[in-house]
Design an enzyme around this catalytic site. Structure first.
Site, short mmCIF file in Angstrom:
data_model
loop_
_atom_site.label_atom_id
_atom_site.label_comp_id
_atom_site.label_asym_id
_atom_site.label_seq_id
_atom_site.Cartn_x
_atom_site.Cartn_y
_atom_site.Cartn_z
N ASP A 68 35.86 11.57 17.69
CA ASP A 68 35.29 12.92 16.80
C ASP A 68 36.21 14.11 16.95
O ASP A 68 37.39 13.88 18.12
CB ASP A 68 33.80 12.93 16.68
CG ASP A 68 33.51 13.33 18.27
OD1 ASP A 68 34.42 13.70 18.91
OD2 ASP A 68 32.13 13.47 18.33
N CYS A 106 36.83 15.37 20.83
CA CYS A 106 37.32 14.45 22.05
C CYS A 106 38.10 15.30 23.02
O CYS A 106 37.92 14.94 24.33
CB CYS A 106 38.36 13.54 21.10
SG CYS A 106 39.73 14.00 20.22
N HIS A 160 43.92 12.98 19.22
CA HIS A 160 42.97 12.36 19.85
C HIS A 160 43.20 12.09 21.43
O HIS A 160 44.31 11.98 21.74
CB HIS A 160 42.68 10.85 19.20
CG HIS A 160 41.42 10.07 20.25
ND1 HIS A 160 40.38 10.52 20.03
CD2 HIS A 160 41.46 8.86 20.98
CE1 HIS A 160 39.33 9.77 20.67
NE2 HIS A 160 40.28 8.82 21.40
#
Length: 432
Positions: free
Chosen positions: A189, A192, A398
């Site tokens: 999400d 992160c 990410h």
């Protein structure tokens, strides 16, 4: 008369024999139809028909049974006339019985779950057994925000199977570090980057940062709110029963306590258990992440004040406040920080701010930058910390956690020993 009576009896006997033959034929046909219907039901396992289809089949079988029930052996005309009331009674009785069977089936479905009658009995039983099995291990893995360590090379081969230029580049990046690290996957999400950094902090930090030693840390949200009314714009990913100021005070106290608890752990195994309890996707985890965001904001306010006074500040500060969307701490909060975890993550220059306020150096392996000077980047890039926290990214959006393998290149805490790049600097790009 005798001849006539004899002839009449012969005719009647022949008619009676014909009626018996017709009834036997009809009965045989009905039995054949029912067997065919059963075969169709048995061979239609896996069908997606629902309860309405089942009701239709049950009603159809009941009607078929009524129509095929043999009546008294009598002439066709009188049989047709006299069987109507009997058929109505039989149909009503059979329909009632079928409805009871269907109600029993529905009740069983309510008790056992959504059972599809069109599937095989073995398949249904297997699913029921799976539902009844203990789920503690599965639930634990599902709820965990940071997975157990896994082989980095295996992960690369599983996730990047293509032969495109990007796939080849990413796999090459993984291969370059596979001998030194394993991988922990982090929940994907917009938290992160914060989550991966916090995990590394709690699993590796040797001491509390200076700002958490302040005894008045719980007063910071109130002070900030009264001075510049920043907290009014704060948003939380969960429901709160207190005011925003009070809840941020609670978040900061929790961060201080958990960090201190991690530092006091007597072994790496004890730290691992402690981290497993923290990173479970519960409110406590998100309170810690919101506390990190607050520390970033407080640090940004201090750095911006130093810039205005002409004091020395880290290089990334000029990039942080050179953006049109964050000319000052207020716009930084409004346009960037308050959205982290909701609609966006941290940008590179904000990763520098995060590392600076935690008094940590965050080392990020950027796989898509393989074969360039930016393959390994440090946030911030002054390298004051000789044992950086190690993260990995494939796209600067990410972040996952890198776990060092046993090697002389890492200290007893699993942190890599400092090895500066040849030019002593590492480029940092950011959106201005």
């Amino acid at each position: 008369m005798c001849r006539y009576d004899s002839g009449t009896k012969d005719v009647q006997n022949r008619q009676s024999h014909q009626v018996k033959t017709m009834n036997k034929t009809a009965k045989s046909a009905c039995e054949s139809g029912r067997q065919s219907k059963k075969k169709k039901v048995k061979t239609s396992h896996g069908s997606t028909q629902g309860t309405q289809g089942q009701k239709a089949d049950v009603k159809g079988q009941a009607a078929e049974k009524d129509a095929c029930s043999p009546g008294p052996e009598r002439s066709s005309e009188s049989s047709h006339t006299m069987q109507k009331p009997a058929q109505k009674e039989a149909k009503s009785s059979d329909s009632h019985s079928s409805q009871q069977d269907l109600m029993k089936t529905s009740s069983a479905e309510d008790e056992k779950g959504d059972v599809d009658l069109y599937r095989g009995e073995e398949e249904i039983q297997k699913e029921l057994q799976d539902k009844q099995q203990p789920k503690s291990a599965a639930v634990g893995e599902t709820q965990s925000s940071v997975s157990a360590a896994e082989d980095l090379q295996t992960y690369s081969e599983r996730e990047w199977k293509g032969n495109t230029a990007k796939s080849l580049l990413i796999r090459k990046g993984y291969e370059a570090i596979a001998s030194e690290f394993n991988l922990r996957r982090v929940r994907g999400d917009n938290y992160c980057a914060l989550r991966a950094t916090l995990f590394q902090v709690l699993s590796q930090s040797k001491q509390l940062p200076a700002l958490l030693h302040d005894s008045e840390i719980s007063e910071w949200p109130k002070e900030m709110h009264s001075d510049q009314d920043f907290i009014r714009e704060w948003q939380f990913p969960f429901e709160i029963s207190k005011s925003k100021v009070q809840h941020l005070e609670q978040c900061l106290e929790l961060l201080k306590n958990k960090w201190q608890e991690a530092v006091q752990c007597k072994s790496l195994e004890e730290r691992e258990r402690m981290c497993q309890q923290v990173f479970r996707g519960h409110d406590e985890e998100y309170e810690l992440l919101e506390a990190l965001k607050f520390l970033m904001l407080r640090t940004a306010i201090q750095l911006h004040s130093d810039m205005e006074k002409g004091s020395d500040v880290p290089e990334f500060c000029w990039l942080l406040f050179a953006r049109d969307s964050s000319k000052c701490p207020k716009t930084f909060l409004t346009n960037h920080l308050r959205h982290v975890g909701f609609s966006g993550g941290l940008e590179q220059v904000e990763m520098c701010l995060l590392g600076y306020c935690l008094q940590e150096t965050i080392q990020v392996v950027r796989l898509y930058k393989c074969d360039t000077e930016e393959f390994i980047t440090y946030y911030p890039n002054d390298h004051k910390n000789a044992s950086p926290l190690c993260l990995l990214t494939e796209d600067d959006r990410h972040y996952n956690v890198l776990v060092p393998k046993k090697s002389s290149k890492f200290d007893s805490y699993g942190r890599p020993k400092w090895n500066p790049p040849s030019d002593g600097q590492s480029s940092i790009t950011t959106h201005l």
